[in-house]
Design a protein around this motif. Structure first.
Motif, PDB file in Angstrom:
ATOM      1  N   THR A 132       1.842 -13.202  -8.577  1.00 53.02           N
ATOM      2  CA  THR A 132       0.531 -12.996  -8.307  1.00 53.02           C
ATOM      3  C   THR A 132      -0.281 -12.493  -7.050  1.00 53.02           C
ATOM      4  OG1 THR A 132       0.411 -15.485  -7.940  1.00 53.02           O
ATOM      5  CG2 THR A 132       0.021 -14.794 -10.217  1.00 53.02           C
ATOM      6  N   ALA A 133       0.594 -12.817  -5.979  1.00 52.29           N
ATOM      7  CA  ALA A 133       0.162 -12.396  -4.692  1.00 52.29           C
ATOM      8  C   ALA A 133       0.194 -10.804  -4.609  1.00 52.29           C
ATOM      9  CB  ALA A 133       1.082 -13.033  -3.481  1.00 52.29           C
ATOM     10  N   VAL A 134       1.032 -10.210  -4.952  1.00 52.21           N
ATOM     11  CA  VAL A 134       1.197  -8.635  -4.903  1.00 52.21           C
ATOM     12  C   VAL A 134       0.073  -8.146  -5.815  1.00 52.21           C
ATOM     13  CG1 VAL A 134       2.556  -6.553  -5.744  1.00 52.21           C
ATOM     14  CG2 VAL A 134       3.555  -8.604  -4.628  1.00 52.21           C
ATOM     15  N   LEU A 135      -0.173  -8.838  -7.254  1.00 50.21           N
ATOM     16  CA  LEU A 135      -1.153  -8.445  -8.109  1.00 50.21           C
ATOM     17  C   LEU A 135      -2.545  -8.604  -7.270  1.00 50.21           C
ATOM     18  CD1 LEU A 135      -2.109  -7.339 -10.795  1.00 50.21           C
ATOM     19  CD2 LEU A 135      -2.225  -9.676 -11.500  1.00 50.21           C
ATOM     20  N   GLY A 136      -2.592  -9.765  -6.575  1.00 47.00           N
ATOM     21  CA  GLY A 136      -3.968  -9.969  -6.052  1.00 47.00           C
ATOM     22  C   GLY A 136      -4.335  -8.978  -4.885  1.00 47.00           C
ATOM     23  N   CYS A 137      -3.185  -8.485  -4.141  1.00 46.43           N
ATOM     24  CA  CYS A 137      -3.385  -7.205  -3.369  1.00 46.43           C
ATOM     25  C   CYS A 137      -4.013  -6.138  -3.871  1.00 46.43           C
ATOM     26  CB  CYS A 137      -2.191  -7.030  -2.243  1.00 46.43           C
ATOM     27  SG  CYS A 137      -1.639  -8.337  -1.259  1.00 46.43           S
TER      28      CYS A 137
END
Length: 197
Positions: A132-137
């Motif tokens: 989710t962190a990579v996707l958020g970026c």
């Protein structure tokens, strides 16, 4: 009563983290196969009963130990919420690599061997913090639009994590014979230039 329950939950979390930290340290010192549950308990300052309250076996400890990757990345990102998405992505991927190098190639090899012999669902859980962190970026960088024509942020996040997992497996196959962080720093620059505006 809820105060008591909150204290018990906090204590259980501290015990679990102490077990995982002790296991990582011992695995680096003597190797995963050579360390025993008793060694882990001694290092963590707990009883074997406390260990078995949290983990059913040494293999269960190894399998669940990789969940601390999400905690490691979350802690790395603390205070960086206002950074540019490409900088946060670099932090996430650098933390991912540092976590693997800290475990050591032998422990990582053991983990993947266990995953191959006992598959447990999807290899990449899209609900985990790292995903989710990579996707958020990517979503922030692209304003929710495709990263490139036909390549959604969700597909791209999955691709980046699959690439890094494959690079870690290559590092394991080479028995840790090169610096994973140096190798993947260049990959990270390529991925950022390809996927982030």
């Amino acid at each position: 009563m809820s105060d008591y329950r909150a204290k018990r939950c906090a204590q259980a979390l501290r015990t679990r983290e102490a077990i995982l930290k002790a296991a990582v340290t011992l695995s680096k010192e003597k190797g995963f196969d050579a360390m025993t549950v008793r060694d882990v308990c001694r290092r963590a300052g707990i009883t074997t009963g406390a260990f078995y309250h949290h983990f059913s076996s040494k293999d269960d400890l190894l399998y669940n130990g990789f969940a601390t990757l999400d905690l490691h990345i979350r802690q790395t990102l603390e205070g960086h919420g206002g950074d540019a998405p490409d900088e946060r992505l670099r932090l996430i991927l650098s933390a991912y690599v540092a976590f693997m190098e800290d475990l050591g190639w032998e422990t990582v090899a053991r983990y993947y061997a266990m995953r191959i012999s006992h598959p447990a669902g999807e290899a990449s859980d899209q609900h985990r913090f790292v995903h989710t962190a990579v996707l958020g970026c990517l979503l922030e960088a692209c304003g929710g639009k495709d990263v490139a024509p036909g390549f959604s942020p969700a597909w791209t996040a999955d691709f980046i994590l699959r690439h890094f997992r494959g690079a870690v497996i290559d590092w394991v196959l080479c028995r840790g014979g090169y610096s994973l962080s140096q190798r993947l720093a260049q990959d990270c620059r390529l991925l950022q230039s390809a996927f982030l505006p």
